[in-house]
Design an enzyme around this catalytic site. Sequence first.
Site: not given
Length: 424
Positions: A197, A208, A277, A285, A310, A405
């Site tokens: 990640d 992300d 998110h 977040h 994700e 993700e």
Amino acid sequence: MISKDEKQVEQKDIVSQNHEEDDVEEDDVVDDTPGAGGEPEETKKKKKKKKPKKKKAQQSDPPRVGLSKIFTNGVYPEGEIQPYKDDNAWRTTSEEKRYDERMAMEDPEITYQSIRRAAEVHRQVRQSARKHIRPGMTMTEVANLIEDGSRALVEENGLESGIGFPTGLSLNHCAAHYTPNAGDTNVLQSGDVLKIDIGVHVKGRIVDSAFTLNFEPTYDTLIEAVKAATDTGVRESGIDVRLGEIGGAIQETMESYEVEVNGKIYPVKSIENLSGHSIGLYQIHGGKSVQLVKNDDQTKMEEGEYFAIETFGSTGRGRVVESGECSHYAKIIDAPRVPLRLTSAKSLLKSISSNFGTLPFCRRYLDRVGETKYLLALNHLVQQGIVQDYPPLCDAKGSMTAQFEHTILLRPTVKEVISRGDDY
């Protein structure tokens, strides 16, 4: 008056000049006026050699060349474009929304190029990681390989550009929030399932994106299930779509798969207490969650928002708990202003604020900026509600988990899958 012989000489010179056009500027002047400026009556030519064009820098292996040296015009690759579905299909051709798009492109506070630059860093770094990561490496070596590349390519510059959060390297039944601390001796094994990640930011715009690596085929189907579930979540996302409906679509795709291990069949389960998110400025977040199971959340996605879609799948119970030594931390955005009784905590908070702001960090990053003997102070900041700790999140031992993700941007006219690449 120019003689016939002189004209022939001049014509030869012009032919010769045409053969040398690659070395002569287009605005070169040929002065053939007799006696011009009091000079002798002869043909005068001024030749200017072109400055040699700078060659575009080539990326190294592993990647260490900053992207500004490769994309010298400051324009970075656009992500995958997906048109909006159903009631929002009109946006693609709407003149009003096209105008909004142009305004967004010109708004320095939105900066599509910032997030695309971060995404291109991510693509190049992760493709190198897939090539170079092998069993036998320590987890610290894996982290350094990825983070050295991210820092070099994004041309790390304080809070202007850098790593978006600690590189997640969660193994097997551990689904998220593990990165090695100093002294970690874990070594990657051939039977491991490794979640990678990676976060990169430019001007606080965080990309992300995550993927899963394995080195033997036992859990190929698990990885396939989670990748398909992420693609479903990306496809179903859009302006005015309800978050609960996306969770239901993710779960349906994820749980249509089964994994056979040593002759036993395991259903793939969506991990019910993990989620995607929204992403805010310098805030990983952003306040909205995209759960991985069907739920009644009526919250809608909105124009201009960024989301990390994700997904996590598991052969275990499909629920994670905190387990193991903590490595991940982040300063809380709306943390209370409370008096700190420890001088060391005050000093550490100042260091965290100047180096990371509200971006997540890990203990290795504190080591890197020169902090020492900080655990007592760090724990005090956590106890005071100023810093949030994020321990590893694990399913049942013996189970396997996988993750994929993507970061998406809900533009006025289309959905852009910012982090899409040739690999996933």
